[in-house]
Design a protein around this motif. Structure first.
Motif, short mmCIF file in Angstrom:
data_model
loop_
_atom_site.label_atom_id
_atom_site.label_comp_id
_atom_site.label_asym_id
_atom_site.label_seq_id
_atom_site.Cartn_x
_atom_site.Cartn_y
_atom_site.Cartn_z
N GLY A 185 0.82 -1.20 0.00
CA GLY A 185 0.00 0.00 0.00
C GLY A 185 0.86 1.25 0.00
O GLY A 185 0.58 2.22 -0.73
N ALA A 186 1.92 1.24 0.82
CA ALA A 186 2.84 2.38 0.83
C ALA A 186 3.53 2.53 -0.52
O ALA A 186 3.71 3.65 -1.03
N ALA A 187 3.89 1.38 -1.13
CA ALA A 187 4.51 1.43 -2.45
C ALA A 187 3.55 2.01 -3.49
O ALA A 187 3.96 2.77 -4.38
N ALA A 188 2.26 1.68 -3.37
CA ALA A 188 1.26 2.21 -4.30
C ALA A 188 1.18 3.73 -4.20
O ALA A 188 1.08 4.43 -5.22
N VAL A 189 1.25 4.26 -2.98
CA VAL A 189 1.21 5.71 -2.79
C VAL A 189 2.42 6.36 -3.43
O VAL A 189 2.32 7.38 -4.13
N LEU A 190 3.60 5.79 -3.20
CA LEU A 190 4.83 6.36 -3.76
C LEU A 190 4.83 6.28 -5.29
O LEU A 190 5.21 7.24 -5.97
N LEU A 191 4.40 5.16 -5.82
CA LEU A 191 4.33 5.02 -7.27
C LEU A 191 3.30 5.97 -7.87
O LEU A 191 3.51 6.53 -8.96
N GLY A 192 2.19 6.16 -7.17
CA GLY A 192 1.18 7.10 -7.65
C GLY A 192 1.72 8.52 -7.67
O GLY A 192 1.47 9.28 -8.62
N ALA A 193 2.48 8.89 -6.64
CA ALA A 193 3.09 10.22 -6.61
C ALA A 193 4.10 10.38 -7.75
O ALA A 193 4.17 11.43 -8.40
N ALA A 194 4.88 9.31 -7.99
CA ALA A 194 5.84 9.36 -9.09
C ALA A 194 5.13 9.50 -10.44
O ALA A 194 5.62 10.18 -11.35
N PHE A 195 3.97 8.85 -10.57
CA PHE A 195 3.19 8.97 -11.80
C PHE A 195 2.76 10.42 -12.04
O PHE A 195 2.87 10.95 -13.15
N VAL A 196 2.28 11.07 -10.98
CA VAL A 196 1.85 12.47 -11.10
C VAL A 196 3.03 13.34 -11.53
O VAL A 196 2.91 14.20 -12.43
N VAL A 197 4.20 13.14 -10.91
CA VAL A 197 5.39 13.92 -11.27
C VAL A 197 5.77 13.66 -12.72
O VAL A 197 6.08 14.60 -13.48
N ALA A 198 5.76 12.40 -13.14
CA ALA A 198 6.12 12.05 -14.51
C ALA A 198 5.17 12.68 -15.52
O ALA A 198 5.60 13.17 -16.58
N GLU A 199 3.88 12.69 -15.21
CA GLU A 199 2.91 13.28 -16.13
C GLU A 199 3.08 14.80 -16.23
O GLU A 199 2.90 15.39 -17.29
N ARG A 200 3.45 15.43 -15.13
CA ARG A 200 3.67 16.87 -15.15
C ARG A 200 4.87 17.24 -16.00
O ARG A 200 4.91 18.28 -16.66
N ARG A 201 5.87 16.38 -16.01
CA ARG A 201 7.11 16.68 -16.73
C ARG A 201 7.09 16.20 -18.18
O ARG A 201 7.89 16.66 -18.99
N SER A 202 6.19 15.29 -18.51
CA SER A 202 6.18 14.72 -19.86
C SER A 202 5.66 15.73 -20.88
O SER A 202 4.64 16.40 -20.65
N PRO A 203 6.34 15.85 -22.03
CA PRO A 203 5.83 16.76 -23.07
C PRO A 203 4.56 16.23 -23.73
O PRO A 203 3.77 17.00 -24.28
N ARG A 204 4.35 14.92 -23.69
CA ARG A 204 3.14 14.30 -24.23
C ARG A 204 2.59 13.31 -23.22
O ARG A 204 2.70 12.09 -23.39
N PRO A 205 1.99 13.80 -22.14
CA PRO A 205 1.55 12.89 -21.07
C PRO A 205 0.39 12.00 -21.50
O PRO A 205 -0.47 12.40 -22.29
N MET A 206 0.40 10.78 -20.98
CA MET A 206 -0.71 9.85 -21.23
C MET A 206 -1.99 10.40 -20.63
O MET A 206 -3.08 10.28 -21.22
N VAL A 207 -1.89 11.02 -19.45
CA VAL A 207 -3.02 11.64 -18.77
C VAL A 207 -2.70 13.11 -18.55
O VAL A 207 -1.97 13.46 -17.61
N PRO A 208 -3.17 14.00 -19.41
CA PRO A 208 -2.90 15.44 -19.20
C PRO A 208 -3.56 15.92 -17.92
O PRO A 208 -4.79 16.02 -17.83
N LEU A 209 -2.75 16.21 -16.90
CA LEU A 209 -3.30 16.56 -15.59
C LEU A 209 -4.07 17.87 -15.63
O LEU A 209 -4.91 18.12 -14.75
#
Length: 498
Positions: free
Chosen positions: A241-265
């Protein structure tokens, strides 16, 4: 027909032989995914008995498929745009067929779970491609009719799925729920390769958001494991569960930095889009859990055959087939506020009526009225829900918004099937005990009714907007999937493009 004489993408007429074959291939391909999504649940008790699986194995048999499908479906659409929609669609169908064979031949529950995960990858490749091919291949004046036919026939597949799954599980055996996909896939590939013009988005460029897709899948996988193991392995559940939270946070950071995000935040800054997706997660989370627990209750506690158990949700799909277009017109006339509030309330009443289903249940006295109530509520809300998602964003992002909403629904189902058995205290081999299943079923139905009530309150408070644009309502598919809203065709952009 010579290649030089074959119709090109954007020029195929629906009334012609090529148009009918294109429609046949796309409908048959997407129908495999719809059939599998509804048929497998009915076969779960037989799968558990044959493979000597515990409840967690059955949960993973459902969730491994949803996990890869929800995590990769947006990437699958992007791959088709770049490398060719027919090519990716055919690869998806072949992948789905091979993994279906692996499911049908699986000698143990862990191998079945792994094969189901691979099956979801195939579904993520072929599902967005089937509708994208229709949008790209047919003439503009034929697209609405083609999409409507595709959706209507897909709805028939959704209705047939539980009956087919029940008949196969109770007759030839549950393995044929998967093996039946092999001839369907072979026919789909044959027609697609011969008759579907290749097409792609010539403007598609840049890198794919592979890190985003990987992080999303890993986060969902960790979350699913944590929820599934919460009662049997609490320490492991805490760690994952803790790993899921950390991975979810990393996903948000990755989407913010991606020039073509899979999920435009940035889409989630639109309040209407965000709250409509919250409603989607709650509704489809409840529906997935109802489907999971209902087949256990009907077969283990009430003693119904798999075929009769497959009839339980037939009223839902029939009502959606018959009246979804009218519900879409109602939403068009009065706006989504009332349908998205009243629909979950009606569905919750249907779920509460399921509390009458017990050891001496009658299909006509106990199961059918509950199915009609649930079906009436879902019929009222599904088309306005999809139309509201599309209308909450600008035209150019309608396809992305529809894809995110579809993934959100599957994620809701994934989480609910993982979490609710732990919430109601059902684990291990207890799904084979009528008394244990009956007690858990009552708790699960109350939980699902609560989720639907939360959806109604959210819609009442936050989904306030004018009636959707007519072209948005017309783009909503009349499909009857129990796992996600119908994918919607993109509205035409100014100037007539797609």
């Amino acid at each position: 027909m010579d290649a030089k004489d074959a119709p090109r993408a954007g020029e195929v007429a629906l009334s012609g032989a090529t148009g009918r074959r294109v429609l046949f291939a796309t409908v048959l391909g997407s129908s495999m995914v719809l059939l599998d999504g509804t048929a497998v649940n009915v076969a779960l008790p037989r799968i558990g008995a044959d493979l000597d699986s515990d409840l967690a194995g059955l949960q993973w048999a459902v969730n491994a498929y949803l996990l890869t499908l929800a995590g990769l479906i947006l990437l699958g659409g992007s791959l088709g745009d770049r490398y060719g929609r027919r090519r990716v669609f055919v690869i998806g169908v072949l992948w789905f067929a091979v993994s279906s064979a692996m499911c049908g031949l699986a000698p143990s529950a862990p191998l079945l779970v792994g094969a189901r995960g691979l099956q979801g990858v195939g579904g993520a490749l072929l599902t967005p491609g089937s509708l994208a091919i229709i949008q790209a291949v047919f003439r503009p004046q034929d697209r609405a009719a083609a999409v409507g036919t595709w959706a209507g026939l897909g709805g028939v597949a959704g209705a047939v799925g539980p009956l087919l799954g029940g008949w196969l599980a109770g007759g030839p055996g549950w393995r044929w729920v998967f093996l039946i996909n092999l001839p369907l896939a072979a026919l789909t590939v044959l027609v697609a390769v011969r008759d579907v013009p290749e097409n792609r988005d010539e403007a598609a460029s840049g890198r794919f958001d592979v890190p985003g897709a990987v992080l999303a899948a890993l986060s969902l996988c960790s979350l699913t494991y944590a929820l599934t193991a919460a009662t049997t392995q609490p320490f492991a559940a805490l760690v994952t569960g803790a790993a899921a939270v950390l991975l979810g946070a990393a996903f948000v950071v990755a989407e913010r930095r991606s020039p073509r995000p899979m999920v435009p935040l940035g889409l989630f800054k639109v309040r209407l889009f965000s709250y409509t997706n919250v409603v989607t997660v709650l509704i489809y989370g409840a529906l997935a859990a109802v489907s999971f627990f209902l087949v256990l209750q009907l077969q283990t506690t009430a003693g119904f055959s798999p075929l009769v158990a497959g009839l339980a949700l037939l009223p839902l799909t029939l009502l959606m087939l018959a009246f979804s277009s009218r519900a879409a017109r109602l939403g068009k006339r009065i706006g989504p506020h009332v349908p998205l509030t009243a629909g979950p309330v009606l569905a919750a009443v249907g779920v509460l009526l399921m509390l009458r289903i017990g050891p001496d249940a009658s299909y006509f006295a106990d199961v059918l009225p509950a199915g009609i109530g649930l079906g009436a509520g879902m019929t009222l809300l599904v088309a306005p829900l999809t139309a509201t998602v599309l209308d909450s964003v600008d035209v150019g992002r309608a396809g992305t918004a529809s894809g995110i909403n579809n993934a959100a629904a599957r994620t809701g189902g994934l989480v609910s099937v993982a979490a609710i058995p732990s919430v109601v205290g059902l684990s291990g081999d207890e799904y084979r005990s009528p008394a244990d299943v009956d007690a858990a079923f009552h708790g699960a139905m109350l939980t699902c009714a609560g989720l639907l009530a939360m959806a109604a309150v959210t819609a009442w408070l936050f989904v306030r907007t004018a009636a959707p644009a007519p072209e948005t309502v017309d783009a909503v598919c009349r499909s009857c999937s129990l796992s996600a809203p119908p994918p919607a065709a993109e509205r035409e952009k100014p100037g007539g493009g797609t």
